[in-house]
Motif scaffolding. Structure first.
Motif: not given
Length: 188
Positions: A130-131, A133-138
Motif C-alpha cells: 500500500k505504501y 503504491s502511494k509512493n509510486q503515485e507521488k
C-alpha cells in the motif's frame, strides 16, 4: 562551481556522500542569505551558485531521490542536471530535479514503476505494498508535473520498462536540451 556526481548504483554510501555535500551547500547559502540581508542594494548582494548534478546511474535505492528532493527544495541557486550514459529508475527521478535538464546525445533514460522485495509476514507485505503504491503515485505526479506527459500516456508503461532516447527525452519534456549532437563517424 558546485557539482554533484551521481555515478553507479544509488545506495547508502552514495547517499551519505551526496547528503553531506548538499547540506554543506545549503549551509553556505544560508550564510550568503544572512549577509545579503544586511546589504540594501541588491546589486551589491552575493549571487547564489548554480548546482550541476551529473548522473550516470542504473538506479537503486529510492530514498536518495526522496532525500535529495527534500534537501534541495529550498536550494537558492539554479539546479542543472546532466544525464550522461544511462539515467535509469530513480536516477531518472534525480535527473528531473533540474530546472535545466541536459541529456547526452548517446544517453538514454529508463522509466518504470518501482519494485520492492521484502520477506516478512503477509500483513507486513500488504502494508508495504500500500505504501509503495502511494509512493509510486507521488512519483508519477512528479513526472507528469515536470514533463509534457499526461497520466494516460504514463499509464501505457505501467508494467513495462520504457527506454527513452535523448531525442524522445526532449520531445516528451524529460530533457530541456541535448548535448553532444555531433554525428559520430566510426572508422573501422
Amino acid at each position: 562551481m558546485r557539482y554533484l556526481n551521481i555515478i553507479g548504483e544509488i545506495n547508502d554510501n552514495l547517499e551519505k556522500e551526496v547528503m553531506e555535500k548538499t547540506l554543506k551547500f545549503i549551509q553556505e547559502d544560508e550564510e550568503i542569505l544572512k549577509e545579503n540581508n544586511k546589504i540594501k542594494n541588491e546589486e551589491d548582494q552575493q549571487k547564489f551558485e548554480d548546482l550541476t548534478i551529473y548522473i550516470n546511474s542504473c538506479g537503486g535505492n529510492i530514498s536518495l531521490f526522496s532525500t535529495m528532493h527534500d534537501l534541495l527544495h529550498n536550494y537558492k541557486g539554479k539546479i542543472i542536471t546532466i544525464a550522461v550514459g544511462d539515467c535509469c529508475s530513480c536516477g531518472l527521478y534525480l535527473f528531473m530535479l533540474g530546472e535545466i535538464r541536459k541529456i547526452g546525445y548517446m544517453s538514454r533514460i529508463l522509466y518504470h514503476e518501482g519494485s520492492y522485495g521484502i520477506r516478512n509476514k503477509i500483513e507486513v507485505q500488504l502494508e508495504y505494498a500500500k505504501y509503495s503504491s502511494k509512493n509510486q503515485e507521488k512519483i508519477n505526479n512528479y513526472i507528469i508535473k515536470k514533463t509534457n506527459i499526461d497520466k494516460e500516456e504514463l499509464n501505457k508503461y505501467k508494467d513495462k520498462d520504457w527506454w527513452i532516447t535523448s531525442e524522445e527525452a526532449l520531445k516528451y519534456g524529460f530533457a530541456t536540451e541535448i548535448i553532444g549532437t555531433e554525428k559520430v563517424q566510426w572508422n573501422l
